[in-house]
Design a protein around this motif. Structure first.
Motif, PDB file in Angstrom:
ATOM      1  N   THR A 271      -2.710   6.626   0.027  1.00 31.14           N
ATOM      2  CA  THR A 271      -3.824   7.319   0.673  1.00 31.14           C
ATOM      3  C   THR A 271      -5.061   7.203  -0.210  1.00 31.14           C
ATOM      4  O   THR A 271      -4.964   6.871  -1.394  1.00 31.14           O
ATOM      5  N   GLU A 272      -6.206   7.506   0.383  1.00 32.35           N
ATOM      6  CA  GLU A 272      -7.443   7.466  -0.383  1.00 32.35           C
ATOM      7  C   GLU A 272      -7.445   8.526  -1.478  1.00 32.35           C
ATOM      8  O   GLU A 272      -7.961   8.298  -2.580  1.00 32.35           O
TER       9      GLU A 272
ATOM     10  N   CYS B 200      -2.824   2.099  -3.162  1.00 31.13           N
ATOM     11  CA  CYS B 200      -2.328   3.476  -3.072  1.00 31.13           C
ATOM     12  C   CYS B 200      -2.094   3.861  -1.617  1.00 31.13           C
ATOM     13  O   CYS B 200      -2.775   3.374  -0.709  1.00 31.13           O
TER      14      CYS B 200
ATOM     15  N   ALA C 115      -5.684   7.227  -4.409  1.00 30.85           N
ATOM     16  CA  ALA C 115      -6.531   6.272  -5.124  1.00 30.85           C
ATOM     17  C   ALA C 115      -7.581   6.984  -5.963  1.00 30.85           C
ATOM     18  O   ALA C 115      -7.849   6.617  -7.119  1.00 30.85           O
TER      19      ALA C 115
ATOM     20  N   TYR D  58     -11.784   1.297   0.690  1.00 32.53           N
ATOM     21  CA  TYR D  58     -10.484   1.760   1.175  1.00 32.53           C
ATOM     22  C   TYR D  58     -10.476   1.912   2.693  1.00 32.53           C
ATOM     23  O   TYR D  58      -9.540   1.482   3.368  1.00 32.53           O
ATOM     24  N   ARG D  59     -11.511   2.521   3.239  1.00 31.39           N
ATOM     25  CA  ARG D  59     -11.528   2.813   4.673  1.00 31.39           C
ATOM     26  C   ARG D  59     -11.793   1.582   5.525  1.00 31.39           C
ATOM     27  O   ARG D  59     -11.544   1.596   6.733  1.00 31.39           O
TER      28      ARG D  59
ATOM     29  N   CYS E 110      -6.490   0.131  -6.500  1.00 34.40           N
ATOM     30  CA  CYS E 110      -6.834   1.382  -5.820  1.00 34.40           C
ATOM     31  C   CYS E 110      -6.421   1.345  -4.347  1.00 34.40           C
ATOM     32  O   CYS E 110      -5.862   2.321  -3.826  1.00 34.40           O
ATOM     33  N   ILE E 111      -6.689   0.238  -3.674  1.00 33.01           N
ATOM     34  CA  ILE E 111      -6.343   0.179  -2.251  1.00 33.01           C
ATOM     35  C   ILE E 111      -4.850  -0.035  -2.039  1.00 33.01           C
ATOM     36  O   ILE E 111      -4.370   0.012  -0.906  1.00 33.01           O
TER      37      ILE E 111
ATOM     38  N   PHE F  17      -5.588   4.265   5.357  1.00 35.14           N
ATOM     39  CA  PHE F  17      -6.168   2.989   4.960  1.00 35.14           C
ATOM     40  C   PHE F  17      -6.650   2.222   6.174  1.00 35.14           C
ATOM     41  O   PHE F  17      -5.963   2.099   7.172  1.00 35.14           O
TER      42      PHE F  17
ATOM     43  N   ARG G 124       0.832  -1.211   0.000  1.00 38.08           N
ATOM     44  CA  ARG G 124       0.000   0.000   0.000  1.00 38.08           C
ATOM     45  C   ARG G 124       0.865   1.259   0.000  1.00 38.08           C
ATOM     46  O   ARG G 124       0.651   2.182   0.788  1.00 38.08           O
TER      47      ARG G 124
ATOM     48  N   LEU H 255     -15.213   3.269  -3.822  1.00 35.15           N
ATOM     49  CA  LEU H 255     -13.849   3.326  -3.303  1.00 35.15           C
ATOM     50  C   LEU H 255     -13.770   3.712  -1.832  1.00 35.15           C
ATOM     51  O   LEU H 255     -13.037   3.066  -1.068  1.00 35.15           O
TER      52      LEU H 255
END
Length: 645
Positions: free
Chosen positions: A273-274, A271, A277, A109-110, A268-269, A589, A51, A105
């Motif tokens: 940070t969000e 990355c 992404a 992601y969270r 995407c995840i 994340f 990540r 997303l």
């Protein structure tokens, strides 16, 4: 005007050299990351790149895998036969990226998950997760095999490029760099392959427009041939491509295989940070527009070049997918290495799609099955298991490509399975994310109903192809051809028209339900899943609000009820989002929207570039997904402290 010679060149030594360079560089990237990351033995490092990825390479990777060789070869052919309405897909892509970035997303992601299907267990139950994972695995293996076989066959029949050699080389190279370098190798290889795709397309555009008399002449010829009639607002769902079928149907089709697809979400995840992404998705949208533009203009140039001698009708090629390779050899055959560059362009899309699929299949298998039953695996063992899974799925995808050679027309059906599976899957995730009261019975019932209906319409359309009255291919001319079939007319509709049975002999079902545009298959599956899930939930009783954690829901109603606290709370269906409200953009994340029992493990440096690997490696203990009606004051203080970073 003189008759056009149908002979074209063949592959030369320099073409093979250029093509081989694609495989060598891609393999080299895998070796590079295997050496560079040799001391990092975590399976998370292998599967999601630790990540640590930034938005640039991820955006290029997303674009490259999204635009497979089927797009590079098939889209120009579609424009050649049906006109430039294909460009409307740009609108669909825009909606797909916006919805993915803003709706799906943030939840994925969270929440700290690695497999998107893990969400389904957290939101519903384990059987829903297992069912969705199995559907995804079968769908992806089948589709990936076809993505390898279809362009290889088209190139083989036109360029005499070795069919089995290209298939096996594709499978071996993808498996090689996926197994050695993990997700980082996949992402950076995709970025390189994206550059190759753009260069290959630009070569065709420049030389093709020059051979066709310039871009102005191309435009006039395309206009005279009705190829520029882009906007058709006919609302009929039976028409193949109209503004509505492409915009609405295309959006649901690609959202099903993009917004909730493991291959996309996994990158995407990865990355850091969000926001990275989200930016990767929006930069990817620019790449999608670029490739779409190149494909559409290539199709128009190809039509202008063959406006008086259609190679397909004349019998120079046996299938529409062979038109683009034939065109490339026709205009670039005298330039050593350039036909090889286009083949590298086509196979760049194939390599990107296959590599992304292998990595995603390995990830969902490890996360959804292996780690669930073998919880005491060491980091080193987990990494080796992940590598072994890459090999297994590499062999499976390559074997599927070999098996596709004996399927005949079933290959066409396999290409539609991606859309038929994507609609119900999109509906299932939408039920979980948008409707807080949906229960597990509604999720399972909706998935079964949506899958049944989408496969019914798709399978029926394969057995009973739509009437040409709905597909409406445009006319093609052979007046300047040396016809292989001397009885053919000078101006003729495509062979599709001549081989389709009379509509008077067809049943009402075949003329209506089975004649629906293929772009609506996913829409049917989505609507059936959502409606079925809602009805079953109402009949069996909704979920209790206290059992649904806010981090698993995306309260989009806030966008429409921002002025009314009363209506916002009503739409939340008892789920208390207000108590959990935090500065979400500051979150790293896995910090979801809820509390964790081990908040002291969640660390984040002041510059926002480093997060705790403790959380990443222990995502399963995330208390955001454990029913808990209490909220300790200590948690509130930690959460508020994170907002100040």
């Amino acid at each position: 005007m003189a008759l056009q010679d149908h002979s074209v060149g063949t592959f030369q030594v320099w073409d093979y050299v250029v093509f081989a360079c694609l495989f060598v560089v891609s393999s080299g990237i895998g070796v590079f990351f295997a050496v560079k990351e040799r001391k990092k033995v975590s399976s998370r490092e292998f599967l999601v790149g630790g990540r640590e990825m930034t938005c640039g390479p991820v955006a290029l990777s997303l674009t490259a895998s999204f635009m497979s060789a089927v797009t590079v070869i098939g889209a120009p052919s579609d424009v050649y036969r049906f006109g430039a309405s294909y460009v409307i897909f740009g609108i669909a892509y825009t909606f797909v990226v916006i919805l993915t970035a803003e709706l799906f997303l943030p939840v994925f992601y969270r929440s700290g998950i690695t497999s998107t299907y893990e969400y389904l267990e957290l939101r519903f139950c384990k059987p829903v997760r297992v069912a969705a994972t199995l559907i995804y695995m079968v769908q992806t293996i089948l589709y990936t095999g076809v993505v390898v076989y279809a362009p290889a066959l088209a190139l083989n029949q036109v360029t005499k490029f070795n069919l089995w050699g290209s298939i096996i080389a594709t499978g071996v190279v993808c498996t090689f760099y996926c197994t050695l370098g993990g997700l980082k190798a996949v992402v950076w290889s995709d970025a390189f392959q994206m550059v190759v795709m753009v260069v290959g397309f630009l070569t065709v555009l420049v030389q093709g427009s020059d051979r066709s008399g310039g871009i102005v002449a191309v435009w006039k010829t395309a206009q005279a041939g009705d190829r520029l009639n882009v906007f058709d607002f006919d609302p009929s769902p039976l028409r193949r491509h109209t503004f509505w079928t492409v915009t609405i149907g295309g959006m649901f089709t690609w959202l099903g295989v993009y917004g909730v697809n493991q291959s996309t979400i996994q990158r995407c995840i990865s990355c850091r940070t969000e926001n990275h992404a989200r930016w990767a998705l929006y930069l990817n949208l620019v790449g999608l527009w670029m490739i779409l533009f190149c494909a559409v203009v290539s199709g128009l140039i190809m039509y202008a070049f063959y406006s008086h001698c259609d190679p397909w009708t004349a019998g120079y090629v046996s299938a529409p997918d062979q038109l683009m390779p034939y065109f490339v050899l026709d205009i670039l055959g005298s330039f050593p290495g350039l036909p090889g560059l286009f083949v590298a362009c086509a196979f760049s899309g194939t390599l990107s799609t296959v590599a992304a699929s292998i990595n995603a299949l390995a990830t969902v298998t490890y996360e959804d099955f292996v780690s669930q039953y073998c919880r005491d695996i060491s980091s080193r063992a987990a990494t080796w298991i992940s590598k072994a899974l890459c090999v297994v799925f590499g062999v499976a995808c390559t074997s599927m490509a070999v098996a596709a050679s004996s399927m005949g027309a079933i290959v066409q059906a396999a290409l539609s399975i991606h859309g038929m599976c994507g609609g119900p899957m999109l509906g299932l995730f939408s039920l979980g994310i948008l409707f807080p009261f949906i229960n597990s019975k509604g999720a399972i019932g909706g998935l079964l109903l949506g899958t049944t209906l989408s496969f019914w319409v798709g399978g029926g359309a394969f057995i009973h192809p739509a009437s040409p009255n709905y597909t409406q291919p445009l006319s093609l001319s052979t007046e300047n051809c040396t016809l292989l079939n001397t009885t053919a007319a000078a101006v003729t509709p495509t062979p599709l028209l001549m081989s389709t049975p009379d509509s008077s002999d067809r049943s009402v079902l075949a003329e209506s339900w089975y004649s629906m545009s293929y772009l609506y298959y996913s829409t049917v599956g989505f609507l059936a899943t959502v409606i079925g899930g809602l009805l079953i939930t109402l009949l069996t009783g909704p979920s209790k609000p206290q059992e649904v954690k806010p981090g698993l829901i995306r309260p989009v109603c806030d966008l429409f009820c921002f002025c009314s606290e009363k209506y916002r709370h009503f739409c939340w269906c008892g789920v208390n989002h207000a108590e959990e409200k935090v500065d979400l953009d500051a979150m790293g994340f896995g910090t979801a929207w809820e509390n964790y029992p081990d908040q002291d493990k969640i660390t984040k440096s002041t510059n926002g570039k480093k997060r705790s690997y403790t959380l990443q490696n222990e995502a399963y203990i995330n208390a955001a997904f454990v029913p808990d009606t209490s909220r300790p004051s200590s948690v509130k203080s930690v959460t508020s402290g994170k907002n100040t970073q």
